[in-house]
Design a protein around this motif. Structure first.
Motif, PDB file in Angstrom:
ATOM      1  N   ARG A   1       0.829  -1.202   0.000  1.00 24.66           N
ATOM      2  CA  ARG A   1       0.000   0.000   0.000  1.00 24.66           C
ATOM      3  C   ARG A   1       0.864   1.252   0.000  1.00 24.66           C
ATOM      4  O   ARG A   1       2.035   1.203   0.328  1.00 24.66           O
TER       5      ARG A   1
ATOM      6  N   GLU B   1       4.545  10.682  -0.808  1.00 20.62           N
ATOM      7  CA  GLU B   1       3.841   9.447  -0.493  1.00 20.62           C
ATOM      8  C   GLU B   1       4.864   8.401  -0.056  1.00 20.62           C
ATOM      9  O   GLU B   1       5.991   8.401  -0.528  1.00 20.62           O
TER      10      GLU B   1
ATOM     11  N   THR C   1      -4.411   6.089   3.889  1.00 19.64           N
ATOM     12  CA  THR C   1      -4.095   5.143   2.825  1.00 19.64           C
ATOM     13  C   THR C   1      -4.414   5.829   1.505  1.00 19.64           C
ATOM     14  O   THR C   1      -5.556   6.270   1.299  1.00 19.64           O
ATOM     15  N   LYS C   2      -3.421   5.969   0.642  1.00 16.03           N
ATOM     16  CA  LYS C   2      -3.651   6.592  -0.674  1.00 16.03           C
ATOM     17  C   LYS C   2      -4.172   5.569  -1.674  1.00 16.03           C
ATOM     18  O   LYS C   2      -5.118   5.819  -2.379  1.00 16.03           O
ATOM     19  N   ASN C   3      -3.494   4.426  -1.765  1.00 13.94           N
ATOM     20  CA  ASN C   3      -3.908   3.369  -2.698  1.00 13.94           C
ATOM     21  C   ASN C   3      -3.047   2.133  -2.493  1.00 13.94           C
ATOM     22  O   ASN C   3      -2.124   2.129  -1.690  1.00 13.94           O
ATOM     23  N   LYS C   4      -3.371   1.119  -3.257  1.00 18.68           N
ATOM     24  CA  LYS C   4      -2.581  -0.105  -3.220  1.00 18.68           C
ATOM     25  C   LYS C   4      -1.482   0.005  -4.254  1.00 18.68           C
ATOM     26  O   LYS C   4      -1.626   0.666  -5.271  1.00 18.68           O
TER      27      LYS C   4
END
Length: 189
Positions: free
Chosen positions: A122, A149, A185-188
């Motif tokens: 992630r 990020e 959480t931004k993305n996987k």
């Protein structure tokens, strides 16, 4: 007697002028709606810029500051470190040091520990906040995990440093600053 109307509607005569007035009103209302939508769309970025410039709402700069150390050995300020995990986030996130007494004008480095609690890769983003809000423009970060990020492998744990300096121009009545980060959480991956 001559009729000035072009059409009859519900038994009433409607003048050409009335149609033009309705068309103008409709066009004006559509334009007003478009302007309101545009203002609403632009409001969030404008607010972010305003907060970054003024330090309102405890927002700090999102880029590294360039500083020159000029410590004030006669003054001490307590800096408290806090962390929060955004709702629905499966993270462990906490400061290694929870309180540090600093001299304004001197660089300090502290770390936060973050762990991805899921068995999947992630990307996370940390968002800083400073209290009191008026102190935000005096807490300058030269290095921070919040600038970019952070990619985490499944179940990975990282030490994430932040290097900062308290500007000697911090108002004298401020003797404690709280630096808090919320991790999202931004993305996987």
């Amino acid at each position: 007697m001559r009729a000035t109307s072009s059409t009859y509607s519900s038994g009433r005569a409607v003048s050409d002028n009335s149609y033009r007035q309705r068309g103008h009103l409709t066009l004006s209302l559509v334009a007003l709606i478009a302007v309101m939508f545009g203002f609403g769309y632009a409001l969030v970025p404008l607010y972010d810029v305003l907060c970054e410039i003024t330090g309102l709402n405890g927002k700090t700069a999102s880029t590294a500051a360039t500083v020159i150390e000029k410590p004030d050995p006669d003054r001490e300020v307590a800096v408290e470190f806090m962390s929060t995990v955004n709702a629905n986030g499966a993270w462990s996130f906490e400061p290694v040091t929870t309180r540090l007494t600093v001299n304004p004008g001197k660089l300090y480095t502290v770390s936060y520990t973050a762990r991805n609690e899921l068995k999947e890769n992630r990307v996370a983003q940390a968002v800083p906040s400073v209290a009191p809000g008026t102190a935000a423009k005096y807490l300058l970060k030269t290095e921070c995990f919040c600038f970019t990020e952070q990619a985490f492998l499944a179940s990975e744990e990282k030490q994430m440093p932040v290097t900062f300096i308290v500007d000697p121009e911090l108002p004298a009545h401020v003797d404690t600053i709280t630096l808090s980060y919320t991790i999202f959480t931004k993305n996987k991956l």
